[in-house]
Design an enzyme around this catalytic site. Structure first.
Site, PDB file in Angstrom:
ATOM      1  N   PRO A   1       0.871  -1.207  -0.011  1.00 24.46           N
ATOM      2  CA  PRO A   1      -0.065  -0.129  -0.056  1.00 24.46           C
ATOM      3  C   PRO A   1       1.052   1.075  -0.016  1.00 24.46           C
ATOM      4  CG  PRO A   1      -0.649  -1.462   1.822  1.00 24.46           C
ATOM      5  CD  PRO A   1       0.555  -2.102   1.291  1.00 24.46           C
TER       6      PRO A   1
ATOM      7  N   GLY B   1       2.018   4.667   1.035  1.00 32.66           N
ATOM      8  CA  GLY B   1       1.877   5.684   2.091  1.00 32.66           C
ATOM      9  C   GLY B   1       1.808   4.804   3.300  1.00 32.66           C
ATOM     10  N   SER B   2       2.249   3.608   3.219  1.00 24.17           N
ATOM     11  CA  SER B   2       1.932   2.619   4.366  1.00 24.17           C
ATOM     12  C   SER B   2       3.347   2.602   5.154  1.00 24.17           C
ATOM     13  CB  SER B   2       1.914   1.194   4.073  1.00 24.17           C
ATOM     14  OG  SER B   2       2.699   0.572   2.938  1.00 24.17           O
ATOM     15  N   GLY B   3       4.390   3.423   4.706  1.00 19.64           N
ATOM     16  CA  GLY B   3       5.699   3.239   5.215  1.00 19.64           C
ATOM     17  C   GLY B   3       6.462   2.214   5.067  1.00 19.64           C
TER      18      GLY B   3
ATOM     19  N   GLY C   1       8.120   1.729   2.376  1.00 20.78           N
ATOM     20  CA  GLY C   1       9.344   1.853   1.174  1.00 20.78           C
ATOM     21  C   GLY C   1       8.755   1.370  -0.278  1.00 20.78           C
ATOM     22  N   SER C   2       7.532   1.730  -0.601  1.00 18.85           N
ATOM     23  CA  SER C   2       7.116   1.433  -2.006  1.00 18.85           C
ATOM     24  C   SER C   2       7.965   1.988  -3.028  1.00 18.85           C
ATOM     25  CB  SER C   2       5.627   1.766  -2.046  1.00 18.85           C
ATOM     26  OG  SER C   2       5.389   2.993  -2.072  1.00 18.85           O
ATOM     27  N   SER C   3       8.384   3.126  -3.014  1.00 19.27           N
ATOM     28  CA  SER C   3       9.164   3.720  -3.923  1.00 19.27           C
ATOM     29  C   SER C   3      10.448   2.968  -4.240  1.00 19.27           C
ATOM     30  CB  SER C   3       9.426   5.324  -3.874  1.00 19.27           C
ATOM     31  OG  SER C   3      10.340   5.267  -2.679  1.00 19.27           O
TER      32      SER C   3
ATOM     33  N   ALA D   1      10.908  -0.483  -3.602  1.00 21.50           N
ATOM     34  CA  ALA D   1      10.766  -1.661  -4.211  1.00 21.50           C
ATOM     35  C   ALA D   1      10.420  -1.390  -5.902  1.00 21.50           C
ATOM     36  CB  ALA D   1       9.336  -2.327  -3.468  1.00 21.50           C
TER      37      ALA D   1
ATOM     38  N   ASP E   1      16.747   1.491   2.090  1.00 20.28           N
ATOM     39  CA  ASP E   1      15.567   0.937   1.410  1.00 20.28           C
ATOM     40  C   ASP E   1      15.718   0.232   0.335  1.00 20.28           C
ATOM     41  OD1 ASP E   1      14.455   2.523   3.254  1.00 20.28           O
ATOM     42  OD2 ASP E   1      12.894   3.395   1.946  1.00 20.28           O
TER      43      ASP E   1
HETATM   44  O1  PMV Z   1      10.146   7.322   6.032  1.00 20.81           O
HETATM   45  P1  PMV Z   1      11.110   5.817   5.995  1.00 20.81           P
HETATM   46  O2  PMV Z   1      10.434   4.687   6.069  1.00 20.81           O
HETATM   47  O3  PMV Z   1      11.953   6.040   4.502  1.00 20.81           O
HETATM   48  O4  PMV Z   1      12.373   6.104   6.887  1.00 20.81           O
HETATM   49  C1  PMV Z   1      13.148   7.200   6.952  1.00 20.81           C
HETATM   50  C2  PMV Z   1      14.426   6.974   8.022  1.00 20.81           C
HETATM   51  C3  PMV Z   1      15.069   7.925   8.426  1.00 20.81           C
HETATM   52  O5  PMV Z   1      16.124   7.456   9.152  1.00 20.81           O
HETATM   53  C4  PMV Z   1      14.236   9.003   9.307  1.00 20.81           C
HETATM   54  C5  PMV Z   1      15.840   8.807   7.515  1.00 20.81           C
HETATM   55  C6  PMV Z   1      16.820   8.108   6.673  1.00 20.81           C
HETATM   56  O6  PMV Z   1      17.198   8.603   5.536  1.00 20.81           O
HETATM   57  O7  PMV Z   1      17.404   7.108   7.157  1.00 20.81           O
END
Ligand code: PMV
Length: 321
Positions: free
Chosen positions: A101, A103-105, A107-109, A111, A152
């Site tokens: 999903p 915006g589910s945090g 890291g869809s971009s 993937a 990510d």
């Molecule tokens: O928002 P996300 O899930 O991509 O996580 C960011 C993680 C941070 O440590 C806040 C920023 C980073 O670039 O590592």
């Protein structure tokens, strides 16, 4: 010829924000994936379709431009950046299917970027390996976002659980961390750039208070590494709870995030914390034996995903007619 590739989403278990200041972090690939299919176009145009999110666009990859045909743009800049760097601009058909999903945090971009690059390399018969792919995908994310953590794209490429050390060395955990967990997410998206900046300002105003907290977060991540290697879930849960408290100190938790964390703990999660940048976004709850209870407790006010870690990273192949 058809080229296909897929790559997993990720979640950060420990070390968000402190990793920005050189502390270690632990993140893992999860069993939600982005799938890309590329084939020659039957018309003179390059068309990108993402049926799961109801998006369609005609792409002019040479100019990094698109004409919107359906839906909201979102992921399109990553697709265009990959095409711009790798593709010969001949007309192709690109389809994205994804059960991550937006915006589910998770890291869809990253993937999508990893899967898109792998599919393009296959399509053009360009040699690549995981190291080069993770690097190239990170460059794409950086070009699109301005700043991006390599974590990510690294996790989406290699799969499994990854430990990023204080000197940026990557270690892959050789453990089967097959424990169920629940991700809870709000419809309010966090803005990673803004949250990183807010933490930096807080740290500048209060160095004597915040610097030791960031060092402690790094130490906590190293304890978590040992607990993961031993399979000590109670310890992992305890450290997740402490980590959530540290993230509170840094000011990145919100009412919604902490509500999900406390609901999860009350329903039996052994550990729950904000995952990612905060300010909105998602939490992760470790809940062996209590997945349904935790999921329905969070689901009352927010959205959930039941997830497991996976060792499967990027995968790609080409089918010739
Ligand atoms: O928002 P996300 O899930 O991509 O996580 C960011 C993680 C941070 O440590 C806040 C920023 C980073 O670039 O590592």
């Amino acid at each position: 010829m058809i080229a296909k590739a897929s790559a997993p989403a990720k979640t950060i278990l420990f070390g968000e924000h402190s990793v920005v200041y050189g502390e270690p972090a632990i993140a893992g690939a999860v069993n939600k994936r982005a799938y890309i299919t590329i084939k020659e176009s039957d018309c003179e145009k390059t068309i990108f379709r993402a049926p799961d999110i109801g998006f369609e666009a005609e792409l002019m990859s040479r100019f990094k431009k698109y004409i919107l045909l359906k839906g909201k743009p979102g992921i399109i800049r990553y697709i265009l950046e990959c095409l711009y760097r790798v593709h010969d601009h001949s007309p192709i058909d690109i389809t994205l299917n994804s059960n991550v999903p937006i915006g589910s945090g998770l890291g869809s971009s990253a993937a999508v970027t990893v899967a898109m690059l792998a599919a393009l390399y296959r399509y053009h018969n360009i040699r690549f390996n995981k190291k080069s792919l993770a690097h190239d995908a990170h460059m794409v994310e950086q070009a699109v976002q301005g700043v991006a953590s390599p974590l990510d794209t690294l996790v989406s490429t290699y799969g499994g659980l990854v430990y990023l050390s204080r000197n940026k060395k990557v270690e892959h955990f050789n453990v089967n961390f097959n424990v169920p967990f629940v991700v809870g997410y709000t419809t309010k998206h966090g803005n990673t750039g803004k949250m990183v900046k807010d933490v930096k300002n807080l740290k500048t105003r209060n160095p004597k208070i915040i610097n030791p907290v960031i060092t402690s977060m790094g130490n906590l991540t190293n304890y978590a590494k040992q607990a993961i290697l031993k399979g000590d879930f109670d310890k992992i849960g305890e450290l997740m709870n402490i980590n959530h408290g540290f993230l509170d100190v840094l000011g990145v938790n919100t009412l919604e995030l902490s509500r999900m964390v406390y609901n999860a703990r009350e329903a039996g999660a052994i550990g729950a914390k904000t995952t990612g940048a905060g300010g909105g976004g998602s939490i992760i709850a470790l809940c062996p034996g209590k997945v349904d209870e935790v999921a329905s407790a969070i689901d009352r006010d927010d959205n959930i995903l039941k997830i497991r870690f996976t060792r499967k990273g990027v995968s790609s192949r080409v089918y010739r007619d």
